[in-house]
Design an enzyme around this catalytic site. Structure first.
Site, PDB file in Angstrom:
ATOM      1  N   ARG A 240     -41.876   2.630  -8.685  1.00  0.00           N
ATOM      2  CA  ARG A 240     -42.905   1.592  -8.683  1.00  0.00           C
ATOM      3  C   ARG A 240     -42.249   0.240  -8.955  1.00  0.00           C
ATOM      4  O   ARG A 240     -41.255   0.166  -9.688  1.00  0.00           O
ATOM      5  CB  ARG A 240     -43.970   1.895  -9.734  1.00  0.00           C
ATOM      6  CG  ARG A 240     -44.741   3.185  -9.455  1.00  0.00           C
ATOM      7  CD  ARG A 240     -45.748   3.501 -10.549  1.00  0.00           C
ATOM      8  NE  ARG A 240     -46.477   4.727 -10.256  1.00  0.00           N
ATOM      9  CZ  ARG A 240     -46.071   5.952 -10.588  1.00  0.00           C
ATOM     10  NH1 ARG A 240     -44.927   6.105 -11.259  1.00  0.00           N
ATOM     11  NH2 ARG A 240     -46.787   7.011 -10.281  1.00  0.00           N
TER      12      ARG A 240
ATOM     13  N   LYS B 224     -45.753   5.368 -15.803  1.00  0.00           N
ATOM     14  CA  LYS B 224     -47.210   5.407 -15.738  1.00  0.00           C
ATOM     15  C   LYS B 224     -47.762   6.678 -16.380  1.00  0.00           C
ATOM     16  O   LYS B 224     -48.769   6.635 -17.081  1.00  0.00           O
ATOM     17  CB  LYS B 224     -47.668   5.315 -14.281  1.00  0.00           C
ATOM     18  CG  LYS B 224     -49.177   5.312 -14.095  1.00  0.00           C
ATOM     19  CD  LYS B 224     -49.526   5.164 -12.627  1.00  0.00           C
ATOM     20  CE  LYS B 224     -51.034   5.169 -12.428  1.00  0.00           C
ATOM     21  NZ  LYS B 224     -51.393   5.025 -10.987  1.00  0.00           N
TER      22      LYS B 224
ATOM     23  N   HIS C 138     -44.410  -2.313  -3.177  1.00  0.00           N
ATOM     24  CA  HIS C 138     -44.906  -0.950  -3.366  1.00  0.00           C
ATOM     25  C   HIS C 138     -44.746  -0.132  -2.092  1.00  0.00           C
ATOM     26  O   HIS C 138     -44.717   1.103  -2.124  1.00  0.00           O
ATOM     27  CB  HIS C 138     -46.374  -0.999  -3.784  1.00  0.00           C
ATOM     28  CG  HIS C 138     -46.782   0.087  -4.723  1.00  0.00           C
ATOM     29  ND1 HIS C 138     -46.934   1.388  -4.326  1.00  0.00           N
ATOM     30  CD2 HIS C 138     -47.068   0.073  -6.045  1.00  0.00           C
ATOM     31  CE1 HIS C 138     -47.313   2.131  -5.358  1.00  0.00           C
ATOM     32  NE2 HIS C 138     -47.389   1.360  -6.412  1.00  0.00           N
TER      33      HIS C 138
ATOM     34  N   ARG D 222     -42.300   2.905  -1.403  1.00  0.00           N
ATOM     35  CA  ARG D 222     -42.677   4.263  -1.809  1.00  0.00           C
ATOM     36  C   ARG D 222     -43.370   4.984  -0.655  1.00  0.00           C
ATOM     37  O   ARG D 222     -43.098   6.153  -0.376  1.00  0.00           O
ATOM     38  CB  ARG D 222     -43.590   4.211  -3.039  1.00  0.00           C
ATOM     39  CG  ARG D 222     -42.855   3.805  -4.300  1.00  0.00           C
ATOM     40  CD  ARG D 222     -43.808   3.453  -5.446  1.00  0.00           C
ATOM     41  NE  ARG D 222     -44.704   4.536  -5.832  1.00  0.00           N
ATOM     42  CZ  ARG D 222     -44.372   5.569  -6.580  1.00  0.00           C
ATOM     43  NH1 ARG D 222     -43.117   5.688  -7.022  1.00  0.00           N
ATOM     44  NH2 ARG D 222     -45.257   6.487  -6.909  1.00  0.00           N
TER      45      ARG D 222
ATOM     46  N   HIS E 131     -45.390  11.317  -9.224  1.00  0.00           N
ATOM     47  CA  HIS E 131     -46.837  11.460  -9.129  1.00  0.00           C
ATOM     48  C   HIS E 131     -47.316  12.498 -10.131  1.00  0.00           C
ATOM     49  O   HIS E 131     -46.612  13.467 -10.411  1.00  0.00           O
ATOM     50  CB  HIS E 131     -47.248  11.903  -7.725  1.00  0.00           C
ATOM     51  CG  HIS E 131     -47.266  10.783  -6.732  1.00  0.00           C
ATOM     52  ND1 HIS E 131     -47.251  10.994  -5.375  1.00  0.00           N
ATOM     53  CD2 HIS E 131     -47.293   9.429  -6.903  1.00  0.00           C
ATOM     54  CE1 HIS E 131     -47.270   9.829  -4.748  1.00  0.00           C
ATOM     55  NE2 HIS E 131     -47.293   8.870  -5.649  1.00  0.00           N
TER      56      HIS E 131
ATOM     57  N   TYR F 277     -43.725  23.601 -11.846  1.00  0.00           N
ATOM     58  CA  TYR F 277     -42.327  23.304 -11.521  1.00  0.00           C
ATOM     59  C   TYR F 277     -41.767  22.305 -12.523  1.00  0.00           C
ATOM     60  O   TYR F 277     -42.433  21.341 -12.877  1.00  0.00           O
ATOM     61  CB  TYR F 277     -42.222  22.704 -10.116  1.00  0.00           C
ATOM     62  CG  TYR F 277     -42.432  23.707  -9.011  1.00  0.00           C
ATOM     63  CD1 TYR F 277     -41.379  24.485  -8.532  1.00  0.00           C
ATOM     64  CD2 TYR F 277     -43.677  23.867  -8.438  1.00  0.00           C
ATOM     65  CE1 TYR F 277     -41.576  25.397  -7.518  1.00  0.00           C
ATOM     66  CE2 TYR F 277     -43.878  24.776  -7.419  1.00  0.00           C
ATOM     67  CZ  TYR F 277     -42.828  25.541  -6.959  1.00  0.00           C
ATOM     68  OH  TYR F 277     -43.028  26.435  -5.958  1.00  0.00           O
TER      69      TYR F 277
END
Length: 393
Positions: free
Chosen positions: A240, A267, A330, A333, A356, A366
């Site tokens: 980000r 985040k 941005h 990404r 994410h 995972y």
């Protein structure tokens, strides 16, 4: 004379209420309807008062005597048991308001959020929800009251904010249900009641034929050297924009080819690992003699003690001729996500590299170790791919 359990059980209602005394100010009040309840008459501060000790048979003779004993101890200490009960009731009621429950929910979630995210959530509720529904008891909060609050947000044109506040209210109310303060969340009843929000997508170049010229333009950027390096690095790490501009030299292991972004800057408030391709290492080594003595990899133009401005990357792209509908900071990404998925890389590895939040419980299982090798291969292959696009005529 003290009462017995048999006397209490056999006490029949009369035409008028009557009392059966157990001594020390406590008696059983038998109503004409047949109801029986315990009362305690006492004096404090020169005034006679009456305290309810509960209804029979829910409160047995033994329980009533224990409650009488507790009340007598409080009276002996100068505490009015009736006033104390009312104060406790008021405190419980205050703790069940929407604002009180919301702040408790925020505190409970704090360990999962970054400080900036916590501040944003708190500020949004303080500005848009608390003034209107903050003092409403959660068990009394109904859909029309929530909708009226959301309509105020819509009225100022903040459609996206209205939807976000609705989501926050729903999360708070589900927390209230879980903690036994209410039976239901009213927000599902508002489905379709708000204006449709426009989905915000950051402008991004995803056509390989256009990516090469963009990268060549970046290499030719004539502004600050640190800004050019940030532009060059952004496509290779696709973090980000805030995570890139606040990067600190202490987070980088150039020998190990890895960038570890601490949880406090992410985040989702979790450590994020960025494997560095050889091309990224070269960019950083080129920049280090200029900014390596300071804290920030990309310091501000006016002060080395502050990171690069949040507008610097986008301003540089505008200077290169890319408007806000073509490319944004941005957008790097989206570029990586789109093309890496098209190239067949493991979706789990891509999503984790994008940092994410996992919405699928299976995918959430995972961990970093299971994808670290693949992510490192992917990041190097991606950098090689970008280099090949840039080299094309």
């Amino acid at each position: 004379m003290k009462l017995t359990a048999t006397q209490i059980k056999n006490a029949k209602p009369g035409e008028k209420p009557y009392k059966l005394s157990d001594g020390a100010g406590m008696y059983l009040l038998v109503a004409p309807t047949g109801g029986k309840s315990w009362r305690l008459k006492y004096r404090i501060g020169g005034k006679e008062k009456l305290l309810s000790l509960g209804a029979y048979p829910e409160v047995s003779l033994r329980d009533a005597r224990e409650r009488r004993g507790d009340a007598r101890k409080a009276i002996a200490a100068g505490i009015d048991p009736s006033a104390k009960r009312q104060a406790e009731k008021r405190a419980r009621t205050a703790a069940d308001t929407f604002e009180a429950v919301a702040r408790e929910w925020i505190d409970a979630r704090s360990g999962q959020w970054s400080q900036s995210n916590k501040h944003q959530v708190t500020r949004r509720l303080e500005r848009d929800a608390f003034p209107w529904i903050g003092q409403t008891k959660v068990h009394e909060l109904e859909p029309p009251e929530v909708l009226q609050m959301l309509r105020r947000i819509e009225a100022r044109g903040a459609i996206e904010t209205a939807h976000r506040v609705k989501q926050l209210v729903g999360q708070v109310m589900r927390f209230a249900v879980a903690t036994g303060r209410t039976q239901r969340d009213p927000t599902p009843d508002l489905q379709g009641a708000l204006k449709t929000r426009r989905v915000t997508r950051y402008a991004s170049i995803v056509n390989p034929g256009e990516i090469g010229p963009l990268l060549r333009d970046i290499d030719g950027y004539s502004g600050q050297h640190a800004t050019r390096c940030a532009l060059q690095l952004a496509p290779m790490v696709f973090v980000r924009p805030g995570e890139l501009r606040k990067a600190e030299w202490g987070e980088f292991d150039l020998e190990g080819s890895v960038w570890r972004i601490p949880a406090s800057r992410m985040k989702m408030n979790a450590l994020h690992i960025v494997p560095l391709a050889t091309q990224a290492i070269l960019i950083l080594r080129d920049l280090k003699p200029l900014t390596g003595a300071g804290r920030y990899v990309f310091p501000g133009a006016r002060s080395c003690d502050r990171p690069m401005s949040e507008n610097t990357i986008n301003a540089a792209l505008r200077r290169l001729g890319y408007d806000k509908d073509q490319m944004t900071g941005h957008g790097f990404r989206s570029m990586a996500s789109t093309l890496l998925n098209e190239q067949g890389w493991n979706r789990d590895a891509i999503e984790r590299q994008l940092a994410h939040a996992e919405r699928d419980n299976v995918r959430a299982a995972y961990n970093y170790a299971e994808h670290s090798a693949e992510r490192r291969r992917m990041m190097q292959a991606w950098a090689d791919y970008l280099e090949s696009l840039k080299a094309r005529a």
